[in-house]
Motif scaffolding. Structure first.
Motif, PDB file in Angstrom:
ATOM      1  N   ILE A 169      47.466  41.554  54.332  1.00 41.75           N
ATOM      2  CA  ILE A 169      47.044  42.652  53.801  1.00 41.75           C
ATOM      3  C   ILE A 169      46.585  42.395  52.291  1.00 41.75           C
ATOM      4  N   LEU A 170      47.224  41.561  51.486  1.00 43.05           N
ATOM      5  CA  LEU A 170      46.780  41.422  50.013  1.00 43.05           C
ATOM      6  C   LEU A 170      45.734  40.809  49.863  1.00 43.05           C
ATOM      7  N   PRO A 171      44.949  39.915  50.784  1.00 48.98           N
ATOM      8  CA  PRO A 171      43.817  39.442  50.524  1.00 48.98           C
ATOM      9  C   PRO A 171      42.603  40.403  50.184  1.00 48.98           C
ATOM     10  N   HIS A 172      42.746  41.325  51.105  1.00 56.56           N
ATOM     11  CA  HIS A 172      41.768  42.453  51.193  1.00 56.56           C
ATOM     12  C   HIS A 172      42.092  43.327  50.121  1.00 56.56           C
ATOM     13  N   VAL A 173      43.363  43.658  49.380  1.00 61.94           N
ATOM     14  CA  VAL A 173      43.359  44.421  48.314  1.00 61.94           C
ATOM     15  C   VAL A 173      42.953  43.652  47.210  1.00 61.94           C
ATOM     16  N   LEU A 174      43.121  42.123  47.012  1.00 62.21           N
ATOM     17  CA  LEU A 174      42.647  41.510  45.710  1.00 62.21           C
ATOM     18  C   LEU A 174      41.002  41.550  45.958  1.00 62.21           C
ATOM     19  N   ALA A 175      40.609  41.398  47.230  1.00 64.65           N
ATOM     20  CA  ALA A 175      39.220  41.241  47.175  1.00 64.65           C
ATOM     21  C   ALA A 175      38.633  42.526  46.852  1.00 64.65           C
ATOM     22  N   GLY A 176      39.075  43.496  47.302  1.00 66.74           N
ATOM     23  CA  GLY A 176      38.488  44.770  47.054  1.00 66.74           C
ATOM     24  C   GLY A 176      38.457  45.349  45.554  1.00 66.74           C
ATOM     25  N   VAL A 177      39.803  44.993  44.749  1.00 65.10           N
ATOM     26  CA  VAL A 177      39.774  45.285  43.293  1.00 65.10           C
ATOM     27  C   VAL A 177      38.980  44.189  42.732  1.00 65.10           C
ATOM     28  N   THR A 178      38.899  43.101  43.038  1.00 62.34           N
ATOM     29  CA  THR A 178      37.688  42.195  42.399  1.00 62.34           C
ATOM     30  C   THR A 178      36.403  42.658  42.341  1.00 62.34           C
ATOM     31  N   VAL A 179      35.871  43.045  43.493  1.00 60.45           N
ATOM     32  CA  VAL A 179      34.594  43.354  43.786  1.00 60.45           C
ATOM     33  C   VAL A 179      34.335  44.811  43.014  1.00 60.45           C
ATOM     34  N   LEU A 180      35.428  45.376  42.875  1.00 59.56           N
ATOM     35  CA  LEU A 180      35.183  46.906  41.948  1.00 59.56           C
ATOM     36  C   LEU A 180      34.955  46.774  40.668  1.00 59.56           C
ATOM     37  N   VAL A 181      35.825  45.472  40.096  1.00 57.69           N
ATOM     38  CA  VAL A 181      35.726  45.218  38.708  1.00 57.69           C
ATOM     39  C   VAL A 181      34.515  44.508  38.379  1.00 57.69           C
ATOM     40  N   LEU A 182      33.831  43.540  39.301  1.00 62.84           N
ATOM     41  CA  LEU A 182      32.542  42.968  39.072  1.00 62.84           C
ATOM     42  C   LEU A 182      31.551  43.999  39.278  1.00 62.84           C
ATOM     43  N   LEU A 183      31.679  45.089  40.201  1.00 59.16           N
ATOM     44  CA  LEU A 183      30.343  46.082  39.956  1.00 59.16           C
ATOM     45  C   LEU A 183      30.387  46.754  38.775  1.00 59.16           C
ATOM     46  N   ALA A 184      31.646  47.218  38.251  1.00 58.14           N
ATOM     47  CA  ALA A 184      31.671  48.010  37.264  1.00 58.14           C
ATOM     48  C   ALA A 184      31.159  47.282  35.751  1.00 58.14           C
ATOM     49  N   ALA A 185      31.378  45.923  35.910  1.00 57.99           N
ATOM     50  CA  ALA A 185      30.806  45.033  34.684  1.00 57.99           C
ATOM     51  C   ALA A 185      29.604  44.650  35.038  1.00 57.99           C
ATOM     52  N   GLY A 186      28.772  44.904  36.049  1.00 54.55           N
ATOM     53  CA  GLY A 186      27.381  44.755  36.218  1.00 54.55           C
ATOM     54  C   GLY A 186      27.415  43.216  36.605  1.00 54.55           C
ATOM     55  N   ARG A 187      28.294  42.640  36.872  1.00 57.71           N
ATOM     56  CA  ARG A 187      28.190  41.116  37.306  1.00 57.71           C
ATOM     57  C   ARG A 187      27.734  40.787  38.720  1.00 57.71           C
ATOM     58  N   VAL A 188      27.773  41.609  39.580  1.00 53.26           N
ATOM     59  CA  VAL A 188      27.304  41.506  40.987  1.00 53.26           C
ATOM     60  C   VAL A 188      26.743  43.015  41.410  1.00 53.26           C
ATOM     61  N   ARG A 189      25.893  43.029  42.479  1.00 59.90           N
ATOM     62  CA  ARG A 189      25.332  44.309  43.071  1.00 59.90           C
ATOM     63  C   ARG A 189      26.081  44.311  44.508  1.00 59.90           C
ATOM     64  N   ARG A 190      25.874  45.383  45.266  1.00 58.25           N
ATOM     65  CA  ARG A 190      26.330  45.541  46.591  1.00 58.25           C
ATOM     66  C   ARG A 190      26.017  44.536  47.471  1.00 58.25           C
ATOM     67  N   ASP A 191      24.889  43.835  47.423  1.00 54.83           N
ATOM     68  CA  ASP A 191      24.594  43.059  48.402  1.00 54.83           C
ATOM     69  C   ASP A 191      24.828  41.622  48.018  1.00 54.83           C
ATOM     70  N   THR A 192      25.346  41.275  46.836  1.00 52.89           N
ATOM     71  CA  THR A 192      25.561  39.952  46.303  1.00 52.89           C
ATOM     72  C   THR A 192      26.834  39.373  47.099  1.00 52.89           C
ATOM     73  N   PRO A 193      26.550  38.231  47.640  1.00 52.87           N
ATOM     74  CA  PRO A 193      27.897  37.641  48.406  1.00 52.87           C
ATOM     75  C   PRO A 193      28.884  37.162  47.345  1.00 52.87           C
ATOM     76  N   VAL A 194      30.015  37.511  47.895  1.00 59.58           N
ATOM     77  CA  VAL A 194      31.387  37.298  46.866  1.00 59.58           C
ATOM     78  C   VAL A 194      32.249  36.387  47.762  1.00 59.58           C
ATOM     79  N   PRO A 195      32.842  35.417  47.081  1.00 62.09           N
ATOM     80  CA  PRO A 195      33.492  34.227  47.977  1.00 62.09           C
ATOM     81  C   PRO A 195      34.820  35.066  48.259  1.00 62.09           C
ATOM     82  N   PHE A 196      35.257  34.830  49.586  1.00 61.90           N
ATOM     83  CA  PHE A 196      36.565  35.604  49.940  1.00 61.90           C
ATOM     84  C   PHE A 196      37.872  34.579  50.006  1.00 61.90           C
TER      85      PHE A 196
END
Length: 211
Positions: A169-196
Protein backbone atom coordinates in the motif's frame (compact mmCIF):
# COMPACT_ATOMS: atom_id res chain seq x y z
CA UNK A 1 19.96 -2.75 19.93
CA UNK A 2 22.09 -0.25 21.78
CA UNK A 3 22.42 3.34 20.63
CA UNK A 4 26.09 2.71 19.85
CA UNK A 5 25.29 -0.17 17.51
CA UNK A 6 22.47 1.77 15.84
CA UNK A 7 24.92 4.61 15.26
CA UNK A 8 27.44 2.19 13.80
CA UNK A 9 24.86 0.72 11.43
CA UNK A 10 23.76 4.23 10.45
CA UNK A 11 27.35 5.12 9.59
CA UNK A 12 27.53 1.97 7.49
CA UNK A 13 24.40 3.17 5.71
CA UNK A 14 25.99 6.56 5.09
CA UNK A 15 28.92 4.81 3.43
CA UNK A 16 26.52 2.71 1.35
CA UNK A 17 24.66 5.84 0.25
CA UNK A 18 27.91 7.61 -0.66
CA UNK A 19 29.00 4.61 -2.74
CA UNK A 20 25.58 4.19 -4.36
CA UNK A 21 26.03 7.12 -6.76
CA UNK A 22 29.12 5.84 -8.61
CA UNK A 23 27.75 2.29 -8.42
CA UNK A 24 24.45 3.39 -9.95
CA UNK A 25 26.21 5.47 -12.57
CA UNK A 26 27.92 2.34 -13.88
CA UNK A 27 24.49 0.97 -14.83
CA UNK A 28 23.37 4.15 -16.61
CA UNK A 29 24.27 4.78 -20.26
CA UNK A 30 26.26 7.99 -20.53
CA UNK A 31 27.02 8.65 -24.16
CA UNK A 32 27.60 12.38 -23.81
CA UNK A 33 29.13 12.53 -20.35
CA UNK A 34 26.37 14.76 -19.01
CA UNK A 35 24.17 12.32 -17.10
CA UNK A 36 23.11 13.97 -13.84
CA UNK A 37 23.00 11.77 -10.76
CA UNK A 38 21.71 12.47 -7.23
CA UNK A 39 23.94 14.34 -4.82
CA UNK A 40 26.26 11.98 -2.96
CA UNK A 41 25.88 13.81 0.36
CA UNK A 42 22.10 13.53 0.14
CA UNK A 43 22.33 9.81 -0.64
CA UNK A 44 24.71 9.36 2.29
CA UNK A 45 22.16 10.99 4.60
CA UNK A 46 19.38 8.82 3.17
CA UNK A 47 21.53 5.72 3.66
CA UNK A 48 22.18 6.64 7.28
CA UNK A 49 18.45 7.08 7.95
CA UNK A 50 17.55 3.86 6.15
CA UNK A 51 20.14 1.69 7.88
CA UNK A 52 19.72 3.37 11.26
CA UNK A 53 15.94 3.03 11.08
CA UNK A 54 16.16 -0.67 10.30
CA UNK A 55 18.63 -1.23 13.13
CA UNK A 56 16.50 0.68 15.63
CA UNK A 57 13.30 -1.09 14.60
CA UNK A 58 14.61 -4.62 14.15
CA UNK A 59 17.31 -4.71 16.82
CA UNK A 60 18.57 -8.25 17.31
CA UNK A 61 16.08 -9.70 14.81
CA UNK A 62 17.98 -12.08 12.47
CA UNK A 63 16.11 -10.45 9.58
CA UNK A 64 18.29 -7.35 9.96
CA UNK A 65 21.31 -9.13 8.46
CA UNK A 66 19.30 -9.82 5.29
CA UNK A 67 17.59 -6.44 5.15
CA UNK A 68 20.78 -4.35 5.14
CA UNK A 69 22.16 -5.77 1.85
CA UNK A 70 18.70 -5.30 0.32
CA UNK A 71 18.73 -1.69 1.50
CA UNK A 72 22.23 -1.10 0.11
CA UNK A 73 21.19 -2.41 -3.30
CA UNK A 74 18.03 -0.35 -3.07
CA UNK A 75 20.09 2.82 -2.74
CA UNK A 76 21.82 2.00 -6.03
CA UNK A 77 18.43 1.36 -7.65
CA UNK A 78 17.25 4.78 -6.48
CA UNK A 79 20.18 6.29 -8.34
CA UNK A 80 19.51 4.41 -11.59
CA UNK A 81 15.77 5.10 -11.54
CA UNK A 82 16.09 8.79 -10.72
CA UNK A 83 18.85 9.20 -13.28
CA UNK A 84 17.56 7.17 -16.23
CA UNK A 85 14.19 5.60 -15.28
CA UNK A 86 15.93 2.23 -15.13
CA UNK A 87 15.78 -0.67 -12.69
CA UNK A 88 18.54 -2.95 -14.01
CA UNK A 89 17.86 -6.68 -13.75
CA UNK A 90 21.20 -7.49 -12.05
CA UNK A 91 20.38 -5.10 -9.21
CA UNK A 92 16.81 -6.35 -8.88
CA UNK A 93 18.24 -9.86 -8.81
CA UNK A 94 20.51 -8.87 -5.92
CA UNK A 95 17.47 -7.58 -4.03
CA UNK A 96 15.73 -10.92 -4.59
CA UNK A 97 18.84 -12.83 -3.57
CA UNK A 98 19.29 -10.81 -0.39
CA UNK A 99 15.61 -11.04 0.45
CA UNK A 100 15.55 -14.79 -0.14
CA UNK A 101 18.68 -15.70 1.81
CA UNK A 102 17.12 -14.90 5.18
CA UNK A 103 14.04 -17.15 4.80
CA UNK A 104 16.20 -19.88 3.26
CA UNK A 105 18.66 -19.74 6.16
CA UNK A 106 15.82 -19.73 8.70
CA UNK A 107 14.31 -22.78 7.02
CA UNK A 108 17.64 -24.61 6.98
CA UNK A 109 18.26 -23.79 10.66
CA UNK A 110 14.83 -24.62 12.07
CA UNK A 111 13.75 -27.27 9.60
CA UNK A 112 10.41 -25.47 9.29
CA UNK A 113 9.52 -24.26 5.77
CA UNK A 114 6.99 -21.70 7.03
CA UNK A 115 9.30 -18.69 6.71
CA UNK A 116 10.28 -19.60 3.18
CA UNK A 117 6.70 -20.35 2.17
CA UNK A 118 5.42 -17.01 3.44
CA UNK A 119 8.28 -15.19 1.73
CA UNK A 120 7.50 -16.87 -1.58
CA UNK A 121 3.82 -16.09 -1.08
CA UNK A 122 4.71 -12.45 -0.52
CA UNK A 123 6.76 -12.32 -3.72
CA UNK A 124 3.97 -14.03 -5.67
CA UNK A 125 1.25 -11.71 -4.40
CA UNK A 126 3.39 -8.66 -5.09
CA UNK A 127 4.17 -9.83 -8.61
CA UNK A 128 0.54 -10.59 -9.46
CA UNK A 129 -0.75 -7.35 -7.96
CA UNK A 130 1.75 -5.11 -9.72
CA UNK A 131 1.55 -7.03 -12.99
CA UNK A 132 -2.21 -6.43 -13.07
CA UNK A 133 -1.68 -2.75 -12.34
CA UNK A 134 0.93 -2.51 -15.10
CA UNK A 135 -1.55 -3.97 -17.61
CA UNK A 136 -4.20 -1.36 -16.90
CA UNK A 137 -4.81 1.27 -19.60
CA UNK A 138 -2.54 4.31 -19.20
CA UNK A 139 -0.59 2.55 -16.46
CA UNK A 140 2.77 4.15 -15.75
CA UNK A 141 4.29 1.08 -14.15
CA UNK A 142 7.03 -0.65 -16.10
CA UNK A 143 7.92 -4.30 -15.90
CA UNK A 144 11.03 -3.32 -13.96
CA UNK A 145 8.71 -1.99 -11.25
CA UNK A 146 6.81 -5.28 -11.28
CA UNK A 147 10.00 -7.32 -10.87
CA UNK A 148 11.26 -5.07 -8.08
CA UNK A 149 7.92 -5.35 -6.25
CA UNK A 150 8.16 -9.14 -6.45
CA UNK A 151 11.76 -9.09 -5.19
CA UNK A 152 10.79 -6.87 -2.25
CA UNK A 153 7.88 -9.19 -1.50
CA UNK A 154 10.35 -11.85 -0.38
CA UNK A 155 11.75 -10.06 2.71
CA UNK A 156 8.41 -8.38 3.46
CA UNK A 157 6.63 -11.73 3.38
CA UNK A 158 9.29 -13.12 5.69
CA UNK A 159 8.64 -10.31 8.16
CA UNK A 160 4.93 -11.20 8.20
CA UNK A 161 1.60 -10.28 6.67
CA UNK A 162 1.35 -6.84 8.33
CA UNK A 163 4.66 -5.80 6.78
CA UNK A 164 3.62 -7.22 3.41
CA UNK A 165 0.31 -5.34 3.45
CA UNK A 166 2.06 -2.09 4.25
CA UNK A 167 4.62 -2.80 1.56
CA UNK A 168 1.85 -3.16 -1.01
CA UNK A 169 0.00 0.00 0.00
CA UNK A 170 2.63 2.54 1.06
CA UNK A 171 4.45 2.88 -2.30
CA UNK A 172 1.26 4.18 -3.93
CA UNK A 173 0.74 6.66 -1.09
CA UNK A 174 4.32 7.90 -1.35
CA UNK A 175 4.18 8.12 -5.14
CA UNK A 176 0.86 9.97 -5.06
CA UNK A 177 2.07 12.53 -2.54
CA UNK A 178 5.34 13.01 -4.44
CA UNK A 179 3.56 13.62 -7.76
CA UNK A 180 1.16 16.10 -6.17
CA UNK A 181 4.04 18.04 -4.64
CA UNK A 182 5.97 18.07 -7.92
CA UNK A 183 2.89 19.20 -9.84
CA UNK A 184 2.22 21.99 -7.35
CA UNK A 185 5.84 23.11 -7.60
CA UNK A 186 5.72 23.06 -11.40
CA UNK A 187 8.54 20.50 -11.59
CA UNK A 188 6.52 18.01 -13.67
CA UNK A 189 3.47 17.93 -15.90
CA UNK A 190 0.70 15.35 -15.93
CA UNK A 191 2.40 13.49 -18.77
CA UNK A 192 5.92 13.60 -17.29
CA UNK A 193 7.36 10.14 -16.53
CA UNK A 194 8.05 9.84 -12.81
CA UNK A 195 10.17 6.96 -11.46
CA UNK A 196 8.24 4.57 -9.22
CA UNK A 197 11.23 2.60 -7.92
CA UNK A 198 12.06 5.03 -5.10
CA UNK A 199 8.46 4.85 -3.88
CA UNK A 200 8.57 1.04 -3.96
CA UNK A 201 11.79 1.01 -1.98
CA UNK A 202 10.66 3.72 0.44
CA UNK A 203 7.38 1.93 1.06
CA UNK A 204 9.20 -1.35 1.68
CA UNK A 205 11.53 0.37 4.14
CA UNK A 206 8.63 1.90 6.05
CA UNK A 207 6.87 -1.46 6.07
CA UNK A 208 9.97 -3.16 7.50
CA UNK A 209 10.29 -0.47 10.18
CA UNK A 210 6.61 -0.26 11.10
CA UNK A 211 5.28 -3.71 10.23
Amino acid sequence: MSALLVTGVALLGAAAGWAAVPAGRSFVPDTDGRVRTPNRSVLALVGAVVFGGLAAARGADPALAALLPVAATGLVLVVTDLTALRLPDPLVGLVALGGGLGPAAATATTGEPRHLAVAVAGATLSFIGYALLALLPRARLGFGDVKLAAALGLPLGWLGWPALRLGLILPHVLAGVTVLVLLAAGRVRRDTPVPFGPALLGGAWLAAVLG
